[in-house]
Design a protein around this motif. Sequence first.
Motif, PDB file in Angstrom:
ATOM      1  N   GLN A 128      -2.174   5.203 -11.822  1.00  0.00           N
ATOM      2  CA  GLN A 128      -2.909   4.761 -13.179  1.00  0.00           C
ATOM      3  C   GLN A 128      -2.920   3.214 -13.252  1.00  0.00           C
ATOM      4  OE1 GLN A 128      -1.059   5.608 -17.240  1.00  0.00           O
ATOM      5  NE2 GLN A 128      -2.977   7.017 -17.229  1.00  0.00           N
ATOM      6  N   ILE A 129      -1.487   2.760 -12.722  1.00  0.00           N
ATOM      7  CA  ILE A 129      -1.278   1.509 -12.864  1.00  0.00           C
ATOM      8  C   ILE A 129      -2.212   0.527 -11.694  1.00  0.00           C
ATOM      9  CG2 ILE A 129       0.614  -0.296 -12.584  1.00  0.00           C
ATOM     10  CD1 ILE A 129       2.288   1.535 -14.212  1.00  0.00           C
ATOM     11  N   ALA A 130      -2.252   1.314 -10.676  1.00  0.00           N
ATOM     12  CA  ALA A 130      -2.921   0.617  -9.418  1.00  0.00           C
ATOM     13  C   ALA A 130      -4.470   0.579  -9.816  1.00  0.00           C
ATOM     14  CB  ALA A 130      -2.564   1.457  -8.241  1.00  0.00           C
ATOM     15  N   LYS A 131      -4.992   1.337 -10.741  1.00  0.00           N
ATOM     16  CA  LYS A 131      -6.407   1.304 -11.046  1.00  0.00           C
ATOM     17  C   LYS A 131      -6.424  -0.012 -11.670  1.00  0.00           C
ATOM     18  CE  LYS A 131      -7.712   6.049 -11.158  1.00  0.00           C
ATOM     19  NZ  LYS A 131      -7.874   7.401 -12.163  1.00  0.00           N
ATOM     20  N   LYS A 132      -5.587  -0.287 -12.545  1.00  0.00           N
ATOM     21  CA  LYS A 132      -5.629  -1.521 -13.431  1.00  0.00           C
ATOM     22  C   LYS A 132      -5.343  -2.878 -12.369  1.00  0.00           C
ATOM     23  CE  LYS A 132      -3.707  -3.388 -17.734  1.00  0.00           C
ATOM     24  NZ  LYS A 132      -3.100  -3.177 -19.010  1.00  0.00           N
ATOM     25  N   TYR A 133      -4.493  -2.681 -11.548  1.00  0.00           N
ATOM     26  CA  TYR A 133      -4.225  -3.957 -10.548  1.00  0.00           C
ATOM     27  C   TYR A 133      -4.357  -3.529  -9.192  1.00  0.00           C
ATOM     28  CZ  TYR A 133      -1.492  -5.306 -14.795  1.00  0.00           C
ATOM     29  OH  TYR A 133      -1.378  -5.387 -16.041  1.00  0.00           O
ATOM     30  N   PRO A 134      -5.872  -3.581  -8.653  1.00  0.00           N
ATOM     31  CA  PRO A 134      -6.085  -3.171  -7.219  1.00  0.00           C
ATOM     32  C   PRO A 134      -5.175  -3.965  -6.013  1.00  0.00           C
ATOM     33  CG  PRO A 134      -7.978  -3.944  -8.632  1.00  0.00           C
ATOM     34  CD  PRO A 134      -7.021  -4.200  -9.523  1.00  0.00           C
ATOM     35  N   GLU A 135      -4.595  -4.881  -6.535  1.00  0.00           N
ATOM     36  CA  GLU A 135      -3.719  -5.505  -5.510  1.00  0.00           C
ATOM     37  C   GLU A 135      -2.462  -4.747  -5.172  1.00  0.00           C
ATOM     38  OE1 GLU A 135      -2.613  -7.417  -9.630  1.00  0.00           O
ATOM     39  OE2 GLU A 135      -4.344  -6.862  -8.551  1.00  0.00           O
ATOM     40  N   LEU A 136      -2.273  -3.667  -6.152  1.00  0.00           N
ATOM     41  CA  LEU A 136      -1.280  -2.717  -5.544  1.00  0.00           C
ATOM     42  C   LEU A 136      -1.813  -1.603  -4.761  1.00  0.00           C
ATOM     43  CD1 LEU A 136       0.457  -2.328  -9.179  1.00  0.00           C
ATOM     44  CD2 LEU A 136       1.384  -3.592  -7.213  1.00  0.00           C
ATOM     45  N   ASN A 137      -3.113  -1.486  -4.245  1.00  0.00           N
ATOM     46  CA  ASN A 137      -3.560  -0.514  -3.414  1.00  0.00           C
ATOM     47  C   ASN A 137      -2.787  -0.290  -2.032  1.00  0.00           C
ATOM     48  OD1 ASN A 137      -5.291   0.415  -5.532  1.00  0.00           O
ATOM     49  ND2 ASN A 137      -7.051  -0.613  -4.721  1.00  0.00           N
ATOM     50  N   ASN A 138      -2.560  -1.419  -1.459  1.00  0.00           N
ATOM     51  CA  ASN A 138      -1.802  -1.395  -0.172  1.00  0.00           C
ATOM     52  C   ASN A 138      -0.555  -0.588  -0.129  1.00  0.00           C
ATOM     53  OD1 ASN A 138      -4.134  -2.543   1.340  1.00  0.00           O
ATOM     54  ND2 ASN A 138      -3.148  -4.468   1.118  1.00  0.00           N
ATOM     55  N   GLU A 139       0.357  -0.943  -1.328  1.00  0.00           N
ATOM     56  CA  GLU A 139       1.396  -0.383  -1.729  1.00  0.00           C
ATOM     57  C   GLU A 139       1.158   1.147  -2.108  1.00  0.00           C
ATOM     58  OE1 GLU A 139       5.528  -0.663  -4.305  1.00  0.00           O
ATOM     59  OE2 GLU A 139       3.922  -2.602  -4.468  1.00  0.00           O
ATOM     60  N   VAL A 140       0.264   1.433  -2.702  1.00  0.00           N
ATOM     61  CA  VAL A 140       0.169   3.019  -3.103  1.00  0.00           C
ATOM     62  C   VAL A 140      -0.276   3.841  -1.898  1.00  0.00           C
ATOM     63  CG1 VAL A 140      -1.337   4.627  -4.066  1.00  0.00           C
ATOM     64  CG2 VAL A 140      -0.687   2.380  -5.314  1.00  0.00           C
ATOM     65  N   ASP A 141      -0.983   3.051  -0.747  1.00  0.00           N
ATOM     66  CA  ASP A 141      -1.329   3.572   0.499  1.00  0.00           C
ATOM     67  C   ASP A 141      -0.054   3.956   1.224  1.00  0.00           C
ATOM     68  OD1 ASP A 141      -4.049   4.054  -0.007  1.00  0.00           O
ATOM     69  OD2 ASP A 141      -4.508   1.913   1.216  1.00  0.00           O
TER      70      ASP A 141
END
Length: 165
Positions: A128-141
């Motif tokens: 949910q937070i990564a949807k708001k802050y796409p720059e977190l997508n690599n961390e989520v991956d």
Amino acid sequence: MQTTPLESILTKSYKAEMLSYMEANPADFMELVELSVTDKQPYSWRATWLLWSCMEKNDVRVQAHVSTMIKQLNSFKEGQQRNLINILLKMEIPEEYEGLLFDSCVAIWLDIKKQSSVRIKAFEVIVQIAKKYPELNNEVDSLTDKRFVEPLSAGIKRSFYKLIR
């Protein structure tokens, strides 16, 4: 020590009775919120579960306690953590606490010894937070690595794969 009527209901009643009690005693709502952010067992984890069940989305009565819930999230046992995350998923999180919530949920997710049910709730917050802050997508991956997914139960794994789709 004397138990309050709410504490008594929390340990002696089924869900329907608890919900009826809260409906009939709205003045006890704040006690329920207070119990949910303390470690007064066996009442606190049950209070978080009941609070999640009887609160409204973005409940104004809970808003003032969101920061406390986030700050203390990692100090509670799994059942209470899961229900606090459920509560937080229903609330708008103030921007200044999103980073702390993200970090707390990452810590829960990475702890593969924790119950699958609390880990997947933490992962829901991460997504949910990564949807708001796409720059977190690599961390989520990086958090979707099989060493974190394999320990999940079969049903929770299905939920996980739906989440990352």
